[in-house]
Design an enzyme around this catalytic site. Structure first.
Site, PDB file in Angstrom:
ATOM      1  N   GLN A 110       0.819  -1.204   0.000  1.00  9.71           N
ATOM      2  CA  GLN A 110       0.000   0.000   0.000  1.00  9.71           C
ATOM      3  C   GLN A 110       0.853   1.253   0.000  1.00  9.71           C
ATOM      4  O   GLN A 110       2.063   1.220   0.235  1.00  9.71           O
ATOM      5  CB  GLN A 110      -0.912   0.011   1.229  1.00  9.71           C
ATOM      6  CG  GLN A 110      -0.169  -0.004   2.551  1.00  9.71           C
ATOM      7  CD  GLN A 110      -1.102  -0.112   3.742  1.00  9.71           C
ATOM      8  OE1 GLN A 110      -1.357   0.871   4.434  1.00  9.71           O
ATOM      9  NE2 GLN A 110      -1.618  -1.323   3.988  1.00  9.71           N
ATOM     10  N   HIS A 120       0.075   5.862   0.673  1.00  9.37           N
ATOM     11  CA  HIS A 120      -0.885   6.874   1.093  1.00  9.37           C
ATOM     12  C   HIS A 120      -0.665   8.157   0.287  1.00  9.37           C
ATOM     13  O   HIS A 120       0.456   8.462  -0.123  1.00  9.37           O
ATOM     14  CB  HIS A 120      -0.737   7.164   2.582  1.00  9.37           C
ATOM     15  CG  HIS A 120      -0.768   5.935   3.430  1.00  9.37           C
ATOM     16  ND1 HIS A 120      -1.839   5.074   3.438  1.00  9.37           N
ATOM     17  CD2 HIS A 120       0.144   5.407   4.283  1.00  9.37           C
ATOM     18  CE1 HIS A 120      -1.588   4.075   4.269  1.00  9.37           C
ATOM     19  NE2 HIS A 120      -0.390   4.244   4.788  1.00  9.37           N
ATOM     20  N   GLU A 171       2.896   8.656   8.129  1.00 10.81           N
ATOM     21  CA  GLU A 171       2.832   7.894   9.369  1.00 10.81           C
ATOM     22  C   GLU A 171       4.208   7.425   9.811  1.00 10.81           C
ATOM     23  O   GLU A 171       5.138   7.303   9.005  1.00 10.81           O
ATOM     24  CB  GLU A 171       1.895   6.692   9.227  1.00 10.81           C
ATOM     25  CG  GLU A 171       2.353   5.646   8.235  1.00 10.81           C
ATOM     26  CD  GLU A 171       1.311   4.542   8.033  1.00 10.81           C
ATOM     27  OE1 GLU A 171       0.117   4.862   7.942  1.00 10.81           O
ATOM     28  OE2 GLU A 171       1.716   3.375   7.945  1.00 10.81           O
ATOM     29  N   HIS A 197       4.742   0.303   1.019  1.00 11.30           N
ATOM     30  CA  HIS A 197       5.174  -0.478   2.174  1.00 11.30           C
ATOM     31  C   HIS A 197       4.172  -1.583   2.465  1.00 11.30           C
ATOM     32  O   HIS A 197       3.046  -1.591   1.955  1.00 11.30           O
ATOM     33  CB  HIS A 197       5.329   0.420   3.405  1.00 11.30           C
ATOM     34  CG  HIS A 197       4.060   1.094   3.825  1.00 11.30           C
ATOM     35  ND1 HIS A 197       3.569   2.224   3.191  1.00 11.30           N
ATOM     36  CD2 HIS A 197       3.154   0.806   4.806  1.00 11.30           C
ATOM     37  CE1 HIS A 197       2.436   2.598   3.760  1.00 11.30           C
ATOM     38  NE2 HIS A 197       2.154   1.753   4.743  1.00 11.30           N
ATOM     39  N   ARG A 250      -4.356   0.352  -2.049  1.00 10.95           N
ATOM     40  CA  ARG A 250      -3.774  -0.986  -1.979  1.00 10.95           C
ATOM     41  C   ARG A 250      -3.470  -1.534  -3.369  1.00 10.95           C
ATOM     42  O   ARG A 250      -4.155  -1.233  -4.338  1.00 10.95           O
ATOM     43  CB  ARG A 250      -4.722  -1.935  -1.243  1.00 10.95           C
ATOM     44  CG  ARG A 250      -5.067  -1.503   0.177  1.00 10.95           C
ATOM     45  CD  ARG A 250      -6.064  -2.440   0.823  1.00 10.95           C
ATOM     46  NE  ARG A 250      -6.408  -2.002   2.175  1.00 10.95           N
ATOM     47  CZ  ARG A 250      -7.379  -1.136   2.447  1.00 10.95           C
ATOM     48  NH1 ARG A 250      -8.122  -0.640   1.465  1.00 10.95           N
ATOM     49  NH2 ARG A 250      -7.613  -0.778   3.696  1.00 10.95           N
TER      50      ARG A 250
END
Length: 384
Positions: free
Chosen positions: A94, A96, A131, A254, A273
């Protein structure tokens, strides 16, 4: 005022059945327990002692909860989300989106009339999701694209049948093309390639790529027709030791593999994804947000003062190790204090809360500095 939060555990299929119960000191219930959420995301907000959710309280009076400066900076939205993450099985391949990509994607999904809770919706909100994952035990992950020369060396060492074209693409620097080709390939075509890779991994007896061998063997067995297995060939395989971290800005491809960690992100649930999952996959949308710059060294360690320096505008994270001492901690805006080991007492201006492992406290933006004391370890997350 400092208050204790009541938090929700998400039971995603990849979750460990034992890691979170062991941390919390409770008996396992036999079900996967993947993530414990701490924050004000609308899909699983923390609950305050009076029964109100943190999301509702922030929505009703952002300045009183976040502080005026933080409320203005983030348009009245709680800026970050913290989690305990327990991976018993690999998560999806995935990435982001950036802020601009999230705004654009959210607007497109809204215009197309896709319900916000629909399984095939890409953008749940209009926020990015940078993140950080901090290991609480040895933690395995695939993080960012490996430098191409090292991936070529891996392929040369394994020598799987049918991978000559990929190896040549990488020698020529065509990483984007190689990744896109793999992720777009149908499962019938992928199956023999995954089989050939599994056979090559079984034959490999060297030490240079021992971690890669371990991961690829498991992925080939568990996902025999998934293009994400082949994408895993291109990513850095890392093993984090306790309190090592990885920071994942927008576009970083990642997949977390196994372990228990403390995770902090911007307050978003946007995930694009590409494989290793039964959830919605949108390869073109994933490719559109991916950063194809190889990542030389993904591992991040804390400073002597316990800060994890990411440069992220949405959160700051400090680890506080206590051994019967007392520490003053500051921070901008709202703070979540999460105990991950031992026992920690959090003292605010007018109240105090005692936290054991797995529990968290909340201090509103106007609270000012807090005092931590005890004999454990806590993470303090603030809005910088």
């Amino acid at each position: 005022m400092v208050v204790r939060l009541q938090n929700t555990i998400r039971d995603y299929a990849w979750g460990s059945r034992t890691a979170l119960p062991a941390l919390l000191g409770v008996e396992p219930d036999g079900k996967p327990q993947a993530e414990l959420w701490m924050g004000a995301h609308e899909s699983a907000p923390s609950v305050l002692p009076n029964g109100d959710t943190l999301y509702d309280v922030v929505s009703a009076d952002p300045a009183a909860v976040l502080g005026e400066e933080t409320a203005e900076r983030f348009d009245g939205r709680f800026p970050f989300l913290a989690k305990l993450l327990a991976a018993g099985q690999p998560l999806s391949i995935q990435a982001h989106p950036s802020r601009d990509q999230a705004i654009d994607g959210y607007a497109r999904d809204e215009a197309d009339g896709i319900p916000r809770n629909a399984a095939d919706r890409n953008y749940k909100d209009a926020w990015p999701k940078p993140e950080i994952l901090i290991a609480l035990e040895p933690f395995d992950a695939l993080v960012g694209f490996r430098p191409l020369e090292r991936t070529v060396a891996l392929l040369d060492a394994l020598a799987p049948t049918g991978f000559t074209e990929l190896t040549n693409q990488l020698r020529d620097g065509k990483l984007r093309q190689a990744f896109t080709d793999f992720m777009s390939t149908d499962r019938d075509t992928i199956r023999p390639l995954v089989g050939a890779l599994g056979e090559a991994v079984a034959r490999y007896t060297g030490d240079a790529f021992a971690l890669e061998r371990e991961t690829l063997a498991k992925l080939c067995a568990d996902f025999p027709d998934d293009p994400g297995v082949l994408a895993a060939l291109l990513l850095n395989r890392v093993r984090l030791e306790r309190f090592d971290a990885v920071y994942l800005p927008a576009g970083n491809v990642h997949a977390y593999l196994h372990g228990l960690g403390f995770e902090v992100m911007a307050n978003s649930d946007n995930v694009l994804r590409g494989g290793l999952t039964s959830k919605h996959v949108d390869v073109p949308e994933l490719v559109s947000v991916v950063d194809f710059e190889p990542l030389e060294d993904p591992v991040l360690t804390a400073t002597d003062a316990g800060f994890y320096e990411t440069g992220c505008e949405y959160f700051a994270v400090q680890r506080v190790d206590l051994a019967g001492a007392e520490r003053a901690v500051d921070g901008v805006g709202p703070r979540i204090i999460a105990c991950v080991d031992g026992a920690v007492e959090v003292l605010g201006q007018e109240s105090a809360e005692s936290l054991s492992a797995g529990q968290s406290g909340f201090a509103a933006g106007p609270e000012g500095p807090c005092i931590l004391r005890g004999s454990g370890t806590a993470f303090v997350v603030s809005a910088r």
